[in-house]
Every structure is written in C-alpha cells, then in structure tokens.
Design an enzyme around this catalytic site. Structure first.
Site, PDB file in Angstrom:
ATOM      1  N   HIS A 265       0.834  -1.208   0.000  1.00  0.00           N
ATOM      2  CA  HIS A 265       0.000   0.000   0.000  1.00  0.00           C
ATOM      3  C   HIS A 265       0.873   1.264   0.000  1.00  0.00           C
ATOM      4  O   HIS A 265       0.916   1.974  -0.969  1.00  0.00           O
ATOM      5  CB  HIS A 265      -1.010   0.033   1.161  1.00  0.00           C
ATOM      6  CG  HIS A 265      -1.900  -1.159   1.208  1.00  0.00           C
ATOM      7  ND1 HIS A 265      -2.721  -1.510   0.162  1.00  0.00           N
ATOM      8  CD2 HIS A 265      -2.072  -2.124   2.145  1.00  0.00           C
ATOM      9  CE1 HIS A 265      -3.380  -2.620   0.461  1.00  0.00           C
ATOM     10  NE2 HIS A 265      -3.002  -3.019   1.667  1.00  0.00           N
ATOM     11  N   ASP A 316      -4.591  -8.165  -3.816  1.00  0.00           N
ATOM     12  CA  ASP A 316      -4.942  -8.005  -2.409  1.00  0.00           C
ATOM     13  C   ASP A 316      -6.272  -8.681  -2.043  1.00  0.00           C
ATOM     14  O   ASP A 316      -6.323  -9.887  -1.848  1.00  0.00           O
ATOM     15  CB  ASP A 316      -4.934  -6.502  -2.072  1.00  0.00           C
ATOM     16  CG  ASP A 316      -5.024  -6.218  -0.585  1.00  0.00           C
ATOM     17  OD1 ASP A 316      -5.073  -7.179   0.196  1.00  0.00           O
ATOM     18  OD2 ASP A 316      -5.037  -5.039  -0.193  1.00  0.00           O
TER      19      ASP A 316
HETATM   20 ZN   LIG Z   1      -3.261  -7.126   2.494  1.00  0.00          ZN
END
Ligand SMILES: [Zn+2]
Length: 428
Positions: A265, A316
């Site tokens: 991220h 993800d």
């Molecule tokens: Zn994750």
C-alpha cells in the site's frame, strides 16, 4: 528443447519486438532471437507475448467477499469485520478448494507468480492444527494444482491492535511470539516453484521490538519481507499516538527497510517516509483496485519511484483479479491526484507488473531473456478491446486497453497451464 515463435513479444523498453523465437530448455529460457519467421519446430503464437505477471500481494480467502460488501455504507474497518467473519470458520479443505479456484482465476488473467500474504494459520480459537502449517500447505497444494509459482509470505501476527491482545477471529492469525512463528515457518519446505518468505503483518500486529526480531530472521535467511504500511490514516494516527513515529519510521528503526522489503500500500506517507522508502530501495506494492474498493486513499507511484523505490502490484482483496487493470489504475488514480497525464510510462508500469514483482517475491524472472524462468503470457489481439492496435502502441495497449479476458495462453516453468483461454487442468 521447446521453441515458441511469437508474432510480437515485449522484451523490455517502450516497444515490442516482432517475430521473436523463444527457446526453452528445462523450464528456463535458453535463447531469444528476434526478427524470425514462423518455422517448423516452433509452436506459433500470434498476438502479443509478455513475460509472466506477478501478483505481489494476495489474500486468497478474501475472494469469498467479492460483491458481498457493496450494499451498505462503511469503511475499511467495517469491511474488516466482514473479512474476519469470512475467515472465522474456514477449514483447511475449504481453504484448498477456495485457493485453487482463486489461483486458477489468477492464472487465467496471466498471473504466473503469486505472493500470498498468509496469516490464517490456526484453528478457530487459535489452537494450532496437528500440522501447524496445514493452512500454508493448503495454499502450496493449491498453487501446485494450478501450476503457478508461489512465494508463501508467512505473516507474523501477534496483537489485535497496538497494545491489544488478539480476539475473535484474530486468534487464528496469532502465534505465541516471534520465536514460535519462526519455528513454525522453518518447517515449511520450498520447492522448484515455491519459495518461503516472511511477512510482518503491520505495526498494529507487531511491536517495534517484534518487528526488529522478524527483520533479523528474514535478513539471516535472505528472504523477502513484506508488511502492510500506512493503508489507512487512522493506522498512522494510532501509531504516532503510541510511539511518536510513523509506521515507516518504526519499520526503518526496526531494520526492516532494504532491497528485500516490500511496503504494501504505502498510501498515506509523509515526505520523510517517502525519502526513507526511496533511499533504502524498497519495493512499494500498490493494490489500487482494492485501495479504491476499501476507500483507503490514492497511491503515488511516480512520487515513490522518483524517490528511488521500485513498484509492484497486487490484487490483495481480490475485489477484481486483473493485473492489467491494476497497472493502469495505479497511474490513472495518480492522474486524478496530480491533474497531469503519464506520470509513469507504460513500459515502467509493465516492468512493475513483471520483473519488479518477481524481484519483490524473491525470483529472478519476469523477463523474456536467456536465463529467466520460462514464464510467458500470450494475449490475443483479436478482441474488441485490442483489435486495430498499431504495433508501436502495443505496450501502451497492454496497460491501458487489455483485460484479463484477453489472455489466451500462459506458460509457467516451460509448461502451458492455460491454453486458448482455458486452464489445462482446473475446470472452470
Ligand atoms: Zn493485504
């Protein structure tokens, strides 16, 4: 020796090469010759052939949440409750079947290497299974059944939040301490197509001291180390309140940041955080289809890259599985933030989805060149999306126009695992 003749192939850089013969020997690319004609003794592939695509951040079980959390208002934190619910009762048998279909969906989308960030370790309530790696073994069996490469990033997860014990479903994630985690991970065997890596779940799940222990373990074995970093603003605020430092500062001080490290991220960063990540040449794995789904925020790939960090992408939460969408979303979201176009060039985005992703997962590959693993992805140029693309625009078309549905054939380790849009062994 197998030979594949490719009408067009991307060998790196801003344009593609025409008439590329790829010679494969024992799962490795032995020779690459450009400007060749189709010839007997070589399988022909029309369209565009890319190196294998790496999905650097995956939680396979979250596939069950797709489309199930879109009806009521909420946030990352309400979504997390639904995720805990999905994880609460999953058995090893169910995990095997779920991960097999999820990895097969990835293979059909051109993903040849999965980085599975694995934290669902133990039985409901937290008691280890008789084989304490039974859930990890299910993931390995799923990757083997599908034929994709796997880096199993076994996650150390010890706390339910800063200074909080694990509770409820989190008990399934937690080992007793870093030593117990390391002892368990050391029992998992790698293979030709499976590597074992480390994950430090987040600054929420590990104290600064524990992060340092995980970093030391990972460094002593030269494994990749991945961590969730600054996905949510609240996570930063809680970290600064508890420690007087940002998550990146905590990770830096714990010795986590180096070329083996991937920050997943890396959304809400201070300028100093960006400098730290760039100076230490970490990889930043953006997951834009999830980050927008979870209302996390807008990643800044060009800013991170300018500072010196490498880029990679992950599906993800599996909100969608489409590596082409992931690559373009990273840039298109940054356009919204900067009001500027082409902050990152198409060939850089494609390299992030291939070679850079392979490196982040501990593999030297994701390139069509001698010595690289024989992992190839062939896209049809006959679809409505790609029809009429000029050869000079094929790299941009792969990023900005292609979809998972354009993937026709996929080779991993010298073996076709997808042919003509179908998986060769997993029924769709
Ligand atoms: Zn994750």
């Amino acid at each position: 020796v197998t030979r594949v003749w490719c009408e067009y192939a991307w060998l790196g850089g801003p344009s593609v090469s025409r008439g590329v013969t790829v010679e494969i020997d024992g799962g490795q690319i032995a020779r690459v010759v450009t400007d060749t004609e189709p010839h007997q003794g070589a399988e022909s592939r029309s369209g565009l052939t890319l190196p294998g695509l790496a999905n650097v951040h995956s939680h396979a079980f979250q596939r069950v949440l797709r489309a199930r959390t879109q009806r009521t208002t909420g946030s990352f934190w309400t979504w997390r409750e639904a995720m805990y619910e999905a994880a609460s009762e999953l058995s090893p048998e169910q995990y095997l079947s779920l991960a097999t279909t999820t990895f097969a969906e990835m293979a059909l989308a051109g993903i040849t290497l999965v980085g599975e960030f694995h934290y669902l370790h133990h039985q409901p309530g937290g008691t280890p299974y008789a084989d304490p790696n039974e859930m990890g073994a299910a993931l390995i069996a799923a990757a083997d059944a599908v034929g994709v490469r796997l880096t199993l990033l076994d996650a150390c997860y010890l706390h339910g939040g800063i200074g909080k014990p694990v509770e409820g479903t989190q008990q399934r994630f937690a080992d007793a301490d870093v030593d117990a985690w390391a002892g368990r991970v050391e029992q998992i065997s790698p293979s030709d197509t499976v590597k074992i890596g480390a994950a430090a779940h987040s600054v929420r799940a590990l104290s600064p001291e524990e992060l340092a222990e995980v970093a030391a373990w990972s460094a002593s074995r030269a494994t990749p180390l991945h961590a969730h970093v600054s996905e949510q603003k609240i996570e930063n605020e809680e970290c600064v309140a508890a420690y007087g430092r940002t998550p990146v500062e905590i990770l830096r001080d714990a010795g986590c940041l180096n070329e083996q490290f991937t920050a997943v991220h890396a959304t809400h960063l201070t300028p100093d955080d960006v400098t730290s990540l760039g100076d230490t040449v970490v990889t930043c794995c953006l997951c834009p289809t999830t980050e927008r789904d979870l209302a996390d925020g807008v990643g800044r790939p060009a800013v991170l890259r300018a500072a010196g960090a490498a880029l990679a992408f992950g599906s993800d939460s599996q909100a969608v599985i489409d590596p082409f969408e992931e690559a373009r979303a990273a840039e298109l979201d940054e356009r919204l933030a900067t009001h500027a176009r082409v902050n990152t060039e198409p060939e850089v985005l494609l390299a992030a989805a291939t070679e850079s992703g392979y490196r982040a997962l501990g593999w030297d590959g994701g390139r069509i060149e001698p010595g690289a693993p024989a992992d190839l992805v062939n896209l049809s140029l006959d679809s409505v999306r790609l029809a009429g693309t000029a050869p000079d625009d094929l790299v941009a078309a792969a990023v900005y126009a292609a979809a998972a549905a354009d993937v026709r054939d996929v080779m991993v380790d010298g073996r076709w695992i997808v042919r003509d849009g179908n998986h060769v062994s997993v029924a769709s």
